[in-house]
Design a protein around this motif. Structure first.
Motif, PDB file in Angstrom:
ATOM      1  N   VAL A 256     102.598 -60.460 -25.123  1.00  0.00           N
ATOM      2  CA  VAL A 256     102.813 -59.720 -26.356  1.00  0.00           C
ATOM      3  C   VAL A 256     101.478 -59.146 -26.787  1.00  0.00           C
ATOM      4  O   VAL A 256     100.497 -59.855 -26.911  1.00  0.00           O
ATOM      5  N   SER A 257     101.412 -57.845 -27.002  1.00  0.00           N
ATOM      6  CA  SER A 257     100.167 -57.230 -27.410  1.00  0.00           C
ATOM      7  C   SER A 257     100.018 -57.305 -28.910  1.00  0.00           C
ATOM      8  O   SER A 257     100.940 -57.637 -29.611  1.00  0.00           O
ATOM      9  N   PRO A 258      98.865 -57.017 -29.445  1.00  0.00           N
ATOM     10  CA  PRO A 258      98.607 -57.299 -30.833  1.00  0.00           C
ATOM     11  C   PRO A 258      99.272 -56.392 -31.848  1.00  0.00           C
ATOM     12  O   PRO A 258      99.022 -56.531 -33.015  1.00  0.00           O
ATOM     13  N   ASP A 259     100.107 -55.467 -31.507  1.00  0.00           N
ATOM     14  CA  ASP A 259     100.789 -54.664 -32.501  1.00  0.00           C
ATOM     15  C   ASP A 259     102.230 -54.461 -32.080  1.00  0.00           C
ATOM     16  O   ASP A 259     102.510 -53.997 -31.008  1.00  0.00           O
ATOM     17  N   SER A 260     103.152 -54.812 -32.943  1.00  0.00           N
ATOM     18  CA  SER A 260     104.560 -54.775 -32.580  1.00  0.00           C
ATOM     19  C   SER A 260     105.307 -53.716 -33.344  1.00  0.00           C
ATOM     20  O   SER A 260     104.827 -53.124 -34.285  1.00  0.00           O
ATOM     21  N   THR A 261     106.564 -53.524 -32.945  1.00  0.00           N
ATOM     22  CA  THR A 261     107.424 -52.571 -33.600  1.00  0.00           C
ATOM     23  C   THR A 261     108.589 -53.276 -34.233  1.00  0.00           C
ATOM     24  O   THR A 261     108.829 -54.446 -33.999  1.00  0.00           O
ATOM     25  N   ARG A 262     109.337 -52.536 -35.015  1.00  0.00           N
ATOM     26  CA  ARG A 262     110.518 -53.078 -35.666  1.00  0.00           C
ATOM     27  C   ARG A 262     111.628 -53.347 -34.667  1.00  0.00           C
ATOM     28  O   ARG A 262     111.685 -52.709 -33.626  1.00  0.00           O
ATOM     29  N   PRO A 263     112.583 -54.269 -34.993  1.00  0.00           N
ATOM     30  CA  PRO A 263     113.724 -54.473 -34.126  1.00  0.00           C
ATOM     31  C   PRO A 263     114.472 -53.160 -33.947  1.00  0.00           C
ATOM     32  O   PRO A 263     114.617 -52.370 -34.859  1.00  0.00           O
ATOM     33  N   GLY A 264     114.993 -52.979 -32.744  1.00  0.00           N
ATOM     34  CA  GLY A 264     115.725 -51.771 -32.475  1.00  0.00           C
ATOM     35  C   GLY A 264     114.848 -50.648 -31.974  1.00  0.00           C
ATOM     36  O   GLY A 264     115.331 -49.588 -31.621  1.00  0.00           O
TER      37      GLY A 264
ATOM     38  N   ALA B 152      92.225 -59.283 -40.528  1.00  0.00           N
ATOM     39  CA  ALA B 152      93.143 -58.211 -40.928  1.00  0.00           C
ATOM     40  C   ALA B 152      93.285 -57.147 -39.851  1.00  0.00           C
ATOM     41  O   ALA B 152      94.340 -56.520 -39.737  1.00  0.00           O
ATOM     42  N   VAL B 153      92.234 -56.937 -39.050  1.00  0.00           N
ATOM     43  CA  VAL B 153      92.271 -55.867 -38.058  1.00  0.00           C
ATOM     44  C   VAL B 153      93.179 -56.268 -36.905  1.00  0.00           C
ATOM     45  O   VAL B 153      93.273 -57.434 -36.534  1.00  0.00           O
ATOM     46  N   ARG B 154      93.873 -55.283 -36.357  1.00  0.00           N
ATOM     47  CA  ARG B 154      94.760 -55.513 -35.221  1.00  0.00           C
ATOM     48  C   ARG B 154      94.006 -55.152 -33.952  1.00  0.00           C
ATOM     49  O   ARG B 154      93.697 -53.980 -33.717  1.00  0.00           O
ATOM     50  N   GLY B 155      93.693 -56.149 -33.135  1.00  0.00           N
ATOM     51  CA  GLY B 155      92.897 -55.913 -31.937  1.00  0.00           C
ATOM     52  C   GLY B 155      93.633 -55.063 -30.920  1.00  0.00           C
ATOM     53  O   GLY B 155      94.854 -55.125 -30.795  1.00  0.00           O
ATOM     54  N   ARG B 156      92.872 -54.256 -30.185  1.00  0.00           N
ATOM     55  CA  ARG B 156      93.443 -53.427 -29.129  1.00  0.00           C
ATOM     56  C   ARG B 156      93.628 -54.256 -27.871  1.00  0.00           C
ATOM     57  O   ARG B 156      92.831 -55.122 -27.547  1.00  0.00           O
ATOM     58  N   THR B 157      94.677 -53.953 -27.121  1.00  0.00           N
ATOM     59  CA  THR B 157      94.948 -54.667 -25.885  1.00  0.00           C
ATOM     60  C   THR B 157      94.552 -53.828 -24.692  1.00  0.00           C
ATOM     61  O   THR B 157      94.305 -52.634 -24.793  1.00  0.00           O
TER      62      THR B 157
END
Length: 548
Positions: A477-485, A447-452
């Protein structure tokens, strides 16, 4: 402008390459046979001992001679595969695996059989690493969950069904058929790969530094595996474990180990690797304890025990494809966490296992845990592989496979130790409790989002395989993404890198989209990407990761 289809488009538009599901099927088939060989020979050891006139201990090397190189060579193989053509490596590994199967079946004496199995294990290590790479590179990013669920489901099913398949072959055709049964599948995979895979580069020999790295890793991992395996019957073998540390530490601190740790830092995949190890250890410990208890304490026959334990792979086989589809629709991390929770729940419900339980009482709990593993496998692999730097995809695949293999080895060893410490009265409960704890620990890890890594991104390499699915050429691609746009608002996440849609600047291996810049080595790329599928408004402060 966003391109969503595969038909004609604006002037100058090059259609997206179609998903190559035939190659995904090849990845699934070869994952199945490579894992099948881990356990299928166990059932034939007595027959091999009698036929070749050797001791039971010598016959055991027909199994160990395959398992040891498969696991010990995973990391060196991953580094090697990142620098060679995928098609050439697949043809070599599958062809060598097939030839070694035939040589093992024809063995006139034990040394011949052990030598053939050692060579087969080396080719098997290539298949173990290459199959998830082949699956993820054969489809567009938004289909990664479904693609990864194929080898992630069929591989473990091969391991679980090995003893049953081996028993049938042994009873009707003899022990040599145990080695021959995989050959038709391998030949079919060879034919499909020869025709369907594009030429993408040549093989290369290992240089002196790579050979040293291979020896160091193989020595350390072999010592670790042998001590853990032999500790089932003699716990004193665990004293040998510290001897594995010096060669592994030397490799890790050298030029061979730094790219591996760099790739894991860049992808933020350390927690997910821990989750894979925990689930594998939990399953292996449960399987070991339950099988012993059902036959020794509950009086189940071997057939009844096998049929009861079959509930786990059945649940896994049914849920695997579903998990892939759900991951592509809702995000890999959500589905992977749900699967881990179901597996943990199933194993927790097994802890009070007693002599009065019927096969049905056990089977539905195993099926629940199997459904969880099926839901978890493909999404977790897509999560980790989708976050890997494109030029280190095979390296990350090798670390993931090593985590799973170590879990399968560590689980029974720890269960045996727990059983011994608790004594005859509470040994079963202690072993099953340990399995449940390992599975529960996997839930927060996945569940945890690893730091890059936070260094600026260096230029990416050019050439075959340099561009990974869902990447624009701007770095992993790093482990946390953003929304499109929200391009430029934050880094992308590992779990939903797999959900990147065509037309948002993504590429597939060897197929950069029109207008995508390829940067010379050392020139930074200031593009920043975004991936759909994350929670609304989620961002992190991590910058694009540096190339290892």
């Amino acid at each position: 402008m966003s391109d969503r289809g595969f038909g004609s488009g604006p002037s100058g538009h090059v259609p997206e390459p179609a998903d190559r599901w035939l190659l995904v099927a090849v990845a699934g088939m070869l994952s199945f046979v490579a894992m099948l060989d881990m356990n299928i020979v166990n059932i034939a050891l007595a027959a091999i001992s009698d036929s070749l006139d050797v001791s039971a201990a010598t016959a055991q090397w027909a199994v160990l001679a395959y398992q040891l190189p498969v696991v010990a060579l995973l990391l060196p193989v991953g580094r090697w595969l990142d620098g060679v053509g995928q098609r050439s490596a697949l043809l070599l590994a599958t062809g060598g695996f097939t030839v070694c199967s035939a040589l093992a079946a024809a063995a006139p004496w034990a040394a011949w059989l052990i030598g053939a199995r050692l060579a087969q294990g080396a080719f098997g290590a290539v298949l173990f690493v290459l199959m998830p790479v082949l699956a993820i590179r054969s489809v567009r990013p938004e289909a990664r969950g479904r693609a990864m669920s194929v080898p992630a489901t069929l591989g473990p099913l091969g391991a679980v069904t090995g003893p049953a398949v081996g028993g049938l072959l042994l009873d009707h055709l003899g022990w040599r058929a145990v080695f021959l049964v995989k050959i038709p599948v391998c030949l079919l995979a060879l034919a499909v790969a020869w025709r369907a895979m594009p030429r993408d580069g040549r093989l290369r020999a290992l240089d002196g530094r790579s050979l040293v790295d291979t020896v160091l890793v193989a020595a350390g991992v072999t010592v670790l595996l042998v001590s853990l395996t032999l500790s089932y019957d003699a716990p004193a073998w665990l004293l040998l474990v510290p001897a594995a540390v010096p060669p592994l530490w030397w490799w890790l601190r050298g030029p061979g180990g730094r790219p591996v740790t760099g790739a894991l830092r860049a992808s933020g995949a350390y927690p997910a690797h821990g989750a894979v190890l925990g689930l594998a250890a939990g399953f292996a410990a449960m399987h070991y304890v339950a099988a012993l208890h059902l036959q020794r304490d509950s009086g189940f026959t071997a057939t009844a025990t096998g049929l009861t334990l079959l509930a786990f792979p059945l649940g896994m086989g049914v849920a695997g494809p579903v998990g892939g589809r759900l991951a592509d629709r809702y995000g890999a991390r959500h589905v992977a966490v749900a699967g881990a929770c179901l597996t943990a729940a199933g194993l927790l419900l097994l802890v009070p296992l007693g002599d009065g339980w019927t096969p049905l009482d056990i089977a539905w709990r195993l099926a629940l845990a199997g459904v969880g593993m099926g839901l978890n496998g493909g999404p977790t692999q897509a999560l980790v592989m989708g976050s890997a730097p494109p030029e280190r995809t095979a390296t990350v695949a090798s670390t993931l496979q090593l985590s799973r293999s170590l879990g399968f080895t560590v689980g029974p060893a720890l269960a045996t130790a727990a059983w011994g410490l608790a004594g005859p009265g509470g040994g079963v409960t202690a072993g099953l409790a340990l399995a449940a704890v390992a599975a529960c620990a996997a839930v927060p890890l996945i569940a945890v989002r690893g730091r890059t890594a936070t260094a600026p991104a260096a230029g990416r390499p050019t050439g075959p395989g340099a561009t990974g699915p869902g990447h624009t050429g701007s770095g992993p691609v790093s482990p946390d993404s953003t929304r499109p746009g929200a391009a430029g608002s934050g880094p992308a996440t590992a779990d939903d890198a797999l959900a990147a849609a065509p037309g948002d600047g993504t590429t597939t291996p060897g197929h950069p989209r029109p207008g995508t810049r390829t940067h010379p080595a050392g020139e930074p790329d200031d593009q920043s990407g975004s991936r759909p599928g994350d929670e609304p408004g989620e961002t992190t402060d991590a910058a694009p990761a540096a190339r290892p």
